[in-house]
Write an enzyme that holds these catalytic residues in place. Structure first.
Site, PDB file in Angstrom:
ATOM      1  N   GLU A 157      65.687-107.797  -7.980  1.00 14.78           N
ATOM      2  CA  GLU A 157      65.963-106.473  -7.435  1.00 14.78           C
ATOM      3  C   GLU A 157      67.098-105.789  -8.195  1.00 14.78           C
ATOM      4  OE1 GLU A 157      64.481-106.975  -2.824  1.00 14.78           O
ATOM      5  OE2 GLU A 157      66.605-107.240  -3.274  1.00 14.78           O
ATOM      6  N   THR A 206      62.929-115.411  -0.998  1.00 15.00           N
ATOM      7  CA  THR A 206      61.836-114.649  -0.400  1.00 15.00           C
ATOM      8  C   THR A 206      60.710-114.619  -1.407  1.00 15.00           C
ATOM      9  OG1 THR A 206      63.440-113.291   0.699  1.00 15.00           O
ATOM     10  CG2 THR A 206      61.199-112.521   0.762  1.00 15.00           C
ATOM     11  N   LYS A 232      54.887-113.673  -5.471  1.00 11.03           N
ATOM     12  CA  LYS A 232      55.721-112.509  -5.247  1.00 11.03           C
ATOM     13  C   LYS A 232      57.160-112.973  -5.095  1.00 11.03           C
ATOM     14  CE  LYS A 232      57.269-110.894  -1.900  1.00 11.03           C
ATOM     15  NZ  LYS A 232      58.663-110.878  -1.282  1.00 11.03           N
ATOM     16  N   THR A 292      56.520-106.950  -2.174  1.00 12.67           N
ATOM     17  CA  THR A 292      57.400-106.128  -1.325  1.00 12.67           C
ATOM     18  C   THR A 292      58.244-105.252  -2.259  1.00 12.67           C
ATOM     19  OG1 THR A 292      58.922-108.013  -1.159  1.00 12.67           O
ATOM     20  CG2 THR A 292      57.432-107.631   0.688  1.00 12.67           C
ATOM     21  N   THR A 336      65.268 -99.968   6.718  1.00 16.55           N
ATOM     22  CA  THR A 336      64.886 -98.610   7.105  1.00 16.55           C
ATOM     23  C   THR A 336      64.186 -97.854   6.006  1.00 16.55           C
ATOM     24  OG1 THR A 336      67.108 -97.882   6.509  1.00 16.55           O
ATOM     25  CG2 THR A 336      66.712 -98.422   8.819  1.00 16.55           C
ATOM     26  N   ASN A 385      69.109-103.014  -1.222  1.00 17.71           N
ATOM     27  CA  ASN A 385      69.313-103.839  -0.042  1.00 17.71           C
ATOM     28  C   ASN A 385      70.181-103.187   1.025  1.00 17.71           C
ATOM     29  OD1 ASN A 385      67.998-106.640  -0.387  1.00 17.71           O
ATOM     30  ND2 ASN A 385      68.833-106.154  -2.408  1.00 17.71           N
TER      31      ASN A 385
END
Length: 420
Positions: free
Chosen positions: A293, A210, A199, A172, A420, A415
């Site tokens: 991230e 996640t 992942k 992702t 969106t 984040n």
């Protein structure tokens, strides 16, 4: 490639390296038109299997299905999608997860109960199930074509990149693919192979985040042994990673052992096999931390001298998860007080008055008190891409290591608009 590591060596092939395993990844347009987003892993024979899952009370629909299908410790295929978590959408989510298993079973001629399902992506949005199922049909067709080619004997020497595309398909916000394969020579002759892909980049915290992890092996190992081994491996690896303090709804690590090598590990080989599985999980866990991230730095926290293993783990995880420690790492500020404070609220039993703290090899606190050190040297250490923080608790014999990353402006950017 080919370098010996504690009896095993790294080889090519990723998740499909073990005998009798195949994998492919396809573009189904689940969220983005040009991204690989459906992966299919398949064993030619029914495999012994085990799984470990998120401890979050809120769980995704495919997780419940997989848990149910694994009750008998058997599986033959795993289907995974990215781009949509299939979580918190009611009956539609259960139906979507079941439909994914049904289509795999139909096209690969395996029992529906032997198909495991995993998803990752946005929570609370209904799966574009028709696109997913079209992707699964395409993946199944390609996979079966590869099986037929192998049965006939491949005429070309070009490597099959299906396993790599499968690893790409589960990503992702990951920026790098996470896949490995190892080979273990056995004392009785022959080799055991282990393949894996994972992942994870954000929403990562102990009790898993996640993250998805999949392992395959051609060793013959009973499901009960796999379950015990996988749980131990997860405790030492994926449950020692934290990126941002959030544990997701979809976290899952699965392992399949199809026995096609014809080797049941002897006692000595089993020790090496277990160490290989644990080493693989640690490697993947560290890759997840490195790929956090927005991260600019990888952090390793090593705690020694604890009274119990659990105390060591709690402290290491607490420091890795501290937003203030992560921010100090980003700012290259040797604020060791934040490190000791994070240890103090970890819920572990230790004496703060005898703790030594190191940044790399440089001591910054001794006996729970600050010592004179070079701020310039400290800044140089904290400016490295990989930073180690060490705590010597000096109260016992147990130790543990956790992994994480710094907290950057980029994390908020990613984040702030993930949905969106």
């Amino acid at each position: 490639m080919g370098k010996a590591v504690e009896g095993w060596r790294q080889i090519a092939g990723g998740i499909a390296a073990p005998q009798g395993f195949y994998a492919v990844g396809v573009q189904a347009g689940i969220k983005y038109p040009d991204k690989y987003d459906v992966a299919l892993i398949y064993s030619q024979v029914q495999a012994q299997a085990a799984g470990v899952y998120t401890k979050n009370l809120v769980k995704a629909h495919p997780l419940y299905l997989t848990q149910n299908h694994l009750r008998n410790g058997l599986a033959q295929a795993i289907v995974v999608n990215s781009g949509n978590a299939n979580a918190c959408v009611g009956d539609f989510g259960d139906q979507s997860a079941l439909a994914m298993a049904e289509v795999v079973a139909m096209f690969t001629a395996v029992s529906q109960d032997d198909v495991l399902v995993a998803s990752t992506g946005v929570i609370g949005v209904e799966m574009p199930i028709e696109r997913v199922l079209v992707g699964i049909r395409a993946a199944s067709a390609e996979l079966l074509s590869n099986v037929v080619q192998d049965l006939k004997g491949r005429q070309d020497d070009a490597p099959n990149d299906g396993a790599h595309r499968a690893a790409l398909a589960i990503m992702t916000t990951d920026t790098v693919v996470k896949e490995y394969a190892y080979e273990l020579p056995c004392s009785q002759g022959g080799v055991i192979k282990l393949g894996a892909m994972a992942k994870g980049s954000g929403m990562i915290h102990p009790n898993m985040g996640t993250m998805l992890g999949f392992l395959t092996t051609d060793a013959s190992v009973p499901s009960a042994v796999l379950q015990r081994l996988l749980r131990e491996a997860v405790e030492e690896s994926f449950n020692m990673v934290t990126v941002d303090g959030d544990t997701s709804t979809n976290d899952m690590v699965l392992i399949l052992a199809n026995g096609t090598s014809g080797i049941t590990p002897s006692d000595e080989d089993m020790i090496n096999f277990e160490n290989m599985v644990k080493g693989m999980c640690v490697q993947l866990a560290k890759d997840i931390a490195r790929d956090g991230e927005g991260a600019s730095k990888f952090m390793e926290v090593a705690v020694s001298g604890a009274k119990t293993k659990e105390d060591a783990r709690k402290i290491a995880r607490s420091i890795c998860g501290s937003s203030l420690v992560k921010a100090a790492l980003f700012g290259e500020d040797a604020n060791w007080g934040r490190i000791l404070t994070a240890a103090g609220y970890a819920g572990a039993d230790f004496d703060p008055g005898i703790v030594d703290i190191f940044l790399g090899d440089m001591v910054v606190a001794q006996g729970g008190r600050g010592v004179a050190f070079s701020e310039e040297t400290a800044k140089e250490i904290l400016g490295r891409k990989e930073v180690q923080i060490r705590l010597a608790l000096n109260g016992g014999e147990e130790k543990a290591t956790a992994w994480g990353c710094d907290l950057t402006h980029e994390y908020v950017t990613i984040n702030g608009s993930y949905r969106t």
